[in-house]
Design an enzyme around this catalytic site. Structure first.
Site, PDB file in Angstrom:
ATOM      1  N   SER A  26      65.909 -98.465  -6.506  1.00 45.86           N
ATOM      2  CA  SER A  26      65.122 -99.692  -6.536  1.00 45.86           C
ATOM      3  C   SER A  26      64.268 -99.859  -5.284  1.00 45.86           C
ATOM      4  CB  SER A  26      66.066-100.886  -6.742  1.00 45.86           C
ATOM      5  OG  SER A  26      65.357-102.056  -6.993  1.00 45.86           O
TER       6      SER A  26
ATOM      7  N   ASP B 103      61.147 -99.127  -8.431  1.00 47.33           N
ATOM      8  CA  ASP B 103      61.358 -98.835  -9.850  1.00 47.33           C
ATOM      9  C   ASP B 103      60.683 -99.857 -10.750  1.00 47.33           C
ATOM     10  OD1 ASP B 103      63.126-100.913  -9.283  1.00 47.33           O
ATOM     11  OD2 ASP B 103      64.662-100.187 -10.661  1.00 47.33           O
TER      12      ASP B 103
ATOM     13  N   ASP C  31      58.335-103.175  -6.835  1.00 52.65           N
ATOM     14  CA  ASP C  31      59.220-102.372  -5.988  1.00 52.65           C
ATOM     15  C   ASP C  31      59.261-100.954  -6.541  1.00 52.65           C
ATOM     16  OD1 ASP C  31      60.708-102.918  -8.246  1.00 52.65           O
ATOM     17  OD2 ASP C  31      62.601-103.100  -7.183  1.00 52.65           O
TER      18      ASP C  31
ATOM     19  N   ASP D 285      60.973-103.038 -11.336  1.00 51.15           N
ATOM     20  CA  ASP D 285      61.658-104.099 -12.072  1.00 51.15           C
ATOM     21  C   ASP D 285      61.549-105.439 -11.342  1.00 51.15           C
ATOM     22  OD1 ASP D 285      63.423-103.637  -9.983  1.00 51.15           O
ATOM     23  OD2 ASP D 285      65.206-103.436 -11.237  1.00 51.15           O
TER      24      ASP D 285
END
Length: 447
Positions: A102, A243, A241, A245
């Site tokens: 992440s 990833d 960010d 999400d």
């Protein structure tokens, strides 16, 4: 007790336990056994990843373990986490995996599983996989191993999925948008979809090299985005960010619009159209009291879950809510996807601006946030310090100073040996004094 899975899968520093190639291979075998033993067909599992250099290593090792245990693997390459949730459903896979840490730096990585319905694996399945790691089952016969194949059009499928969530024919022609891709998983799809929808796109941090994911960019470092918005006269800035999400936005003035403000805007917009389910939103213990008061003024409720999108989603399902999220920018819009989706949130924000014919600054102006700050205490090891009577007494004394005009939340990080202390109050000076004192006093006990 969990030994490997945290609140968001398995995560750690690469080449240190548990984030090693050997562990990924073992985890693949354990997961393959647990996920397939009740199926009557040849199982398929989908694997996506972000742009970390270690993604190649972890992907190969995990793929080897899964195929050795008899699963067929679909490799979709670098895509956002929410794309994996969607593609798992769309491609009728039996499970999905996202390799990402992440918003963490490039030296970390993680392994997060999704069930066939696109939701995260239930706790009991993760615990079953953990137990299987210590007692691996026999390998299947030689001709029953699985195979791996690549899905070449995964990003295009995800882009069309995002478009389908907008009103038919909606475009954003003439809107100038700065998009910070964090040198992460959305480096390609985010600028592409915005351009296809008619935006004048200024892309930042969209050249990943395996090392620069989240490095001075993205939702955890939005200052570059805000400066570029002001410099170029853009209408809005969107920062994802690693990833993709999470989303942090800023208006044309460069003022940050965090997750709390985005939730307020989307909830008010949905309510005005009769689309807000449950008459409420779900946030976390970290969300600002200003959001709670603003929503109350609209006749809407706010429910607080434990920190972590897993717990937000659980409460949303329990209460029948379709909008929830975290102050950090992790928004869950259940009408469209089963997990946090930064690009989806950004597009819905643009849709609200377009349909209301208002700039973002005007949409965000109604909510007054309480001054809030987060302190971190790095501990030698993870342990339940909140059960310590001395720590509990210090927290209670600090709360009494607020007299109901603020909040204190003290919790352990879900992934690191850190104690996080959040204090908010109408009086900023009081908030800072309480936070500094509480951090100093607790540190003498736990460190």
């Amino acid at each position: 007790m969990r030994r490997y899975f945290g609140t968001d899968g398995v995560r750690g520093t690469v080449n240190q336990s548990p984030m090693t190639a050997e562990f990924a291979l073992t985890l693949g075998r354990a997961a393959g056994h647990v996920l397939t033993r009740h199926l009557k067909h040849k199982p398929h599992i989908l694997i996506g990843k972000d742009t970390r250099l270690s993604g190649y290593m972890i992907e190969s090792a995990l793929c080897a373990g899964l195929t050795a245990q008899g699963m067929n693997v679909l490799l979709v390459g670098p895509v956002p986490t929410p794309a994996v949730a969607y593609l798992t459903r769309s491609l009728r896979a039996d499970a999905g995996v996202m390799l990402s840490a992440s918003h963490n730096p490039a030296g970390d990585n993680g392994i997060k599983f999704f069930a066939a319905d696109g939701f995260k694996l239930p706790d009991e399945i993760e615990l079953e996989i953990e137990q299987c790691i210590d007692a691996l089952p026999p390998l299947p016969p030689a001709l029953e191993v699985g195979k791996a194949s690549r899905v070449d059009d995964a990003r295009g499928r995800y882009i069309e999925f995002l478009k389908a969530a907008l009103p038919r024919g909606m475009r954003f022609d003439g809107l100038k948008v700065v998009i910070d891709c964090a040198n992460g998983a959305a480096y390609d799809v985010a600028p592409r979809i915005l351009r296809e929808l008619g935006c004048d796109v200024i892309a930042m941090a969209a050249s990943p090299d395996g090392y620069n994911i989240n490095k001075g960019c993205g939702s955890t470092h939005p200052e570059g985005m805000t400066a570029r918005v002001v410099e170029t006269g853009a209408d809005i800035g969107l920062a994802l960010d690693g990833d993709a999400d999470r989303l942090i936005a800023c208006d044309a003035n460069g003022d940050i619009v965090d997750g709390d403000r985005v939730i307020a805007i989307l909830a008010e917009h949905a309510a005005s159209q009769g689309r807000l389910q449950g008459g409420a939103v779900v946030t976390t213990l970290m969300s600002n009291m200003g959001l709670e008061r603003y929503l109350a003024g609209l006749g809407l409720d706010m429910h607080r879950a434990s920190v972590g999108d897993r717990y937000v989603l659980e409460m949303m399902n329990e209460l029948g809510c379709n909008i929830g999220g975290e102050q950090s920018g992790h928004m869950i819009l259940l009408d469209y996807n089963t997990t946090g989706d930064g690009l989806m949130s950004g597009l819905q924000l643009l849709a609200a601006m377009s349909q209301q014919e208002k700039p973002l600054a005007e949409l965000a102006a109604g909510m007054n946030l309480f001054p809030q700050k987060l302190w971190n205490i790095v501990m030698p090891e993870r342990r339940d310090v909140l059960a310590d009577a001395a720590v509990a007494s210090l927290i209670a004394q600090a709360e009494s100073r607020l007299a109901g005009n603020g909040r204190i939340n003290v919790r352990m990080s879900g992934t690191e040996p850190k104690l996080r202390i959040m204090v908010e109050a109408e009086d900023e000076a009081l908030m800072l004094d309480i936070g500094d004192s509480l951090t100093r006093e607790i540190s003498t006990i736990v460190c």
